[in-house]
Design an enzyme around this catalytic site. Structure first.
Site, PDB file in Angstrom:
ATOM      1  N   GLY A 116      54.059  42.852   7.376  1.00 50.04           N
ATOM      2  CA  GLY A 116      53.582  41.462   7.867  1.00 50.04           C
ATOM      3  C   GLY A 116      52.589  40.751   9.599  1.00 50.04           C
ATOM      4  O   GLY A 116      53.082  39.907   9.686  1.00 50.04           O
ATOM      5  N   GLU A 145      54.207  52.044   8.238  1.00 55.46           N
ATOM      6  CA  GLU A 145      54.510  50.908   9.496  1.00 55.46           C
ATOM      7  C   GLU A 145      55.392  51.385  10.452  1.00 55.46           C
ATOM      8  O   GLU A 145      56.393  51.810  10.120  1.00 55.46           O
ATOM      9  CB  GLU A 145      54.353  49.969   8.160  1.00 55.46           C
ATOM     10  CG  GLU A 145      55.421  47.921   9.331  1.00 55.46           C
ATOM     11  CD  GLU A 145      54.150  48.263  10.505  1.00 55.46           C
ATOM     12  OE1 GLU A 145      54.851  47.995  11.865  1.00 55.46           O
ATOM     13  OE2 GLU A 145      53.023  47.447  10.750  1.00 55.46           O
ATOM     14  N   THR A 158      53.496  40.913  13.229  1.00 56.59           N
ATOM     15  CA  THR A 158      53.128  39.831  14.376  1.00 56.59           C
ATOM     16  C   THR A 158      53.474  38.322  13.580  1.00 56.59           C
ATOM     17  O   THR A 158      54.624  37.816  14.239  1.00 56.59           O
ATOM     18  CB  THR A 158      52.471  39.691  15.548  1.00 56.59           C
ATOM     19  OG1 THR A 158      51.829  41.209  16.122  1.00 56.59           O
ATOM     20  CG2 THR A 158      52.866  38.854  16.594  1.00 56.59           C
ATOM     21  N   CYS A 159      52.756  37.911  12.716  1.00 58.17           N
ATOM     22  CA  CYS A 159      53.201  36.609  11.982  1.00 58.17           C
ATOM     23  C   CYS A 159      54.135  36.074  11.825  1.00 58.17           C
ATOM     24  O   CYS A 159      55.097  35.628  11.976  1.00 58.17           O
ATOM     25  CB  CYS A 159      51.944  36.596  11.504  1.00 58.17           C
ATOM     26  SG  CYS A 159      51.395  34.532  10.879  1.00 58.17           S
ATOM     27  N   HIS A 168      44.383   4.129   3.378  1.00 58.01           N
ATOM     28  CA  HIS A 168      44.741   4.244   3.979  1.00 58.01           C
ATOM     29  C   HIS A 168      45.584   4.132   3.798  1.00 58.01           C
ATOM     30  O   HIS A 168      46.389   3.725   2.303  1.00 58.01           O
ATOM     31  CB  HIS A 168      43.962   2.785   4.483  1.00 58.01           C
ATOM     32  CG  HIS A 168      44.721   1.414   5.427  1.00 58.01           C
ATOM     33  ND1 HIS A 168      44.643   1.395   6.827  1.00 58.01           N
ATOM     34  CD2 HIS A 168      45.958  -0.218   5.071  1.00 58.01           C
ATOM     35  CE1 HIS A 168      45.514   0.795   7.202  1.00 58.01           C
ATOM     36  NE2 HIS A 168      45.869   0.315   6.631  1.00 58.01           N
TER      37      HIS A 168
END
Length: 471
Positions: free
Chosen positions: A37, A32, A39-40, A444
């Protein structure tokens, strides 16, 4: 140094893949060059949705009197918004990094990787030194970055990208946005709610050119209601910036002004793959015409033992798709699953407010395939829960195959549209017939029970009942 697996790029697919390989007893290296991690976590999902949450609070505060609540004048402190965003990003990034560092058999190699031979990667470190790594398998997960189109003067102005705009310390007076896609719309509405004047310039007849016209038009109406100016079928031909900062954009388009002047310009017209420094030809890895890594439905490249996953393949550019790519590779490598990306059910959410949740085929896509479809559609003004919370903008739309009684796709433009869309996605994954959704006893009052009404007008089976009364 030799490994069983090398992954170039620690994104949301690459990091878990390297970790899973290590969990299966393989030696793995995760390369890296910037932040674990992908772009996110660092520039996409996490920071943008954090800032969108702040913008929604500002919006609701201004609407407080609609609910009988008095708040006074509303102002936005961008320094606090930015600090909150940074804190959450750093927390997520640290979690991703610690997960890698704590995995036995997995080495985090911080540098820039490039191919120098078959399944051989040279890593260049910040001090200029290099190290050569080899592996039985190599996976490319280098992602994408914002692209600037060839517009006269664009390279001479202080144009913003989806990354740099999140570091603004103050709200722009007038934000010009080039592009009516996901990025442009999310940031456009966000900064409008922070207090900026916003103008969106888009070449298409409607924003979100891949969506059905009625869905795009409904979102345009919402954004215009929020005070955003949208210039459709308009091209930005040139830009220039004054010494004191304002930017003038020259436009071409029916009904568009010759120029529009703003304090800031966000360029959001797409992204390009991070393959230019990868030297793929050294490993026999072929690229597409647009520079993406060419893969088949098993994510294999043209080079033996080399794979690619995530945005760099040119597939749907979503984090969850990248993670699903990881699932495909893991299933095939460690469980002989025979998984592929073919016929994958793609879902996504545009985090405007209200959200647009989409899954499967649009009506236009289904008809282009020659399908005979039935369309169920209902405005959010017919949704009891939306009326109760006074969030009635948008619509619900579903595309159905009448012969099989199966959902082909759906678009939910409404409050929590992404969550409601996920209910329909689950039904599609389980092949639940539409008449079951038509008569299901959903709790509901929830948004989900509105699916009863969405499908109530369709003659789909004997179990169908009368729609619930509208409130």
């Amino acid at each position: 140094m030799s490994y069983d697996l090398i992954v170039i790029g620690a994104g949301q697919g690459g990091g878990p893949l390297a970790g899973t390989a290590a969990d299966h007893g393989q030696s793995a290296a995760l390369i890296e060059q910037k932040h674990v991690g992908g772009t996110c976590v660092n520039e996409g999902c996490t920071p943008t949705k954090t800032m969108i949450a702040s913008a929604r609070v500002a919006h609701l505060a201004r609407r407080a009197e609609d609910y009988g609540v008095h708040t006074g004048d509303v102002s936005v402190d961008m320094e606090t918004v930015r600090r909150r965003k940074r804190d959450i990003v750093e927390s997520f990034r640290a979690g991703s990094r610690s997960s890698v560092e704590e995995t036995e058999g997995l080495d985090l190699v911080e540098g820039t990787g490039r191919f120098v031979d078959d399944r051989t990667v040279e890593v260049t470190f910040d001090d200029g030194s290099t190290e050569t790594l080899t592996a039985d398998r190599v996976v490319v997960n280098t992602g994408t970055r914002p692209v600037f189109p060839p517009i006269d003067g664009l390279d001479e102005v202080d144009a913003l990208t989806s990354t740099s705009i999140m570091e603004l310390g103050a709200v722009p007076d007038h934000l010009l946005v080039l592009g009516g896609g996901y990025i442009g719309l999310e940031f456009g509405q966000m900064f409008r709610r922070f207090g900026a004047e916003v103008t969106i310039v888009d070449r298409g007849a409607h924003i979100l050119g891949r969506e059905d016209d009625d869905v795009s038009e409904a979102l345009e109406e919402i954004l215009r209601e929020d005070g955003i100016r949208i210039l459709n079928e308009t091209s930005m031909t040139a830009v220039e910036q004054d010494d004191n900062g304002p930017i003038t954009a020259h436009l071409e388009g029916a009904g568009a002004p010759d120029t529009v002047r703003g304090s800031h310009l966000l360029v959001a017209v797409g992204r390009r793959p991070n393959t230019d420094a990868l030297n793929p030809e050294a490993a026999g890895v072929e690229l597409t015409e647009r520079g993406y890594v060419q893969v088949n439905d098993r994510l294999e490249t043209t080079a033996d033992g080399v794979y690619a996953l995530g945005d760099v393949t040119g597939g749907p550019a979503f984090t969850h798709i990248s993670y699903d790519d990881y699932r495909v590779l893991c299933g095939n490598w460690f469980h002989d699953a025979g998984d592929t990306t073919e016929d994958r059910l793609v879902s996504y959410t545009l985090f405007t407010d209200p959200q647009l949740g989409r899954v499967g085929l649009s009506e236009e896509q289904a008809r282009e395939q020659g399908r005979d479809v039935v369309v169920a559609q209902m405005p959010m003004t017919h949704v009891a829960r939306a009326l109760e919370v006074d969030e009635t903008r948008g619509l619900m739309k579903a595309v159905i195959d009448p012969e099989t009684n199966q959902l082909l796709g759906a678009a939910i433009l409404g409050i929590e549209g992404g969550e409601l869309m996920s209910v329909l996605q689950t039904a599609m994954m389980g092949n639940v017939p539409v008449d079951r959704l038509q008569s299901a006893p959903f709790a509901h009052p929830t948004l989900t029970e509105s699916l009863n009404n969405l499908f109530s007008g369709l003659d789909l089976g004997p179990s169908a009942g009368r729609p619930r009364a509208k409130k």
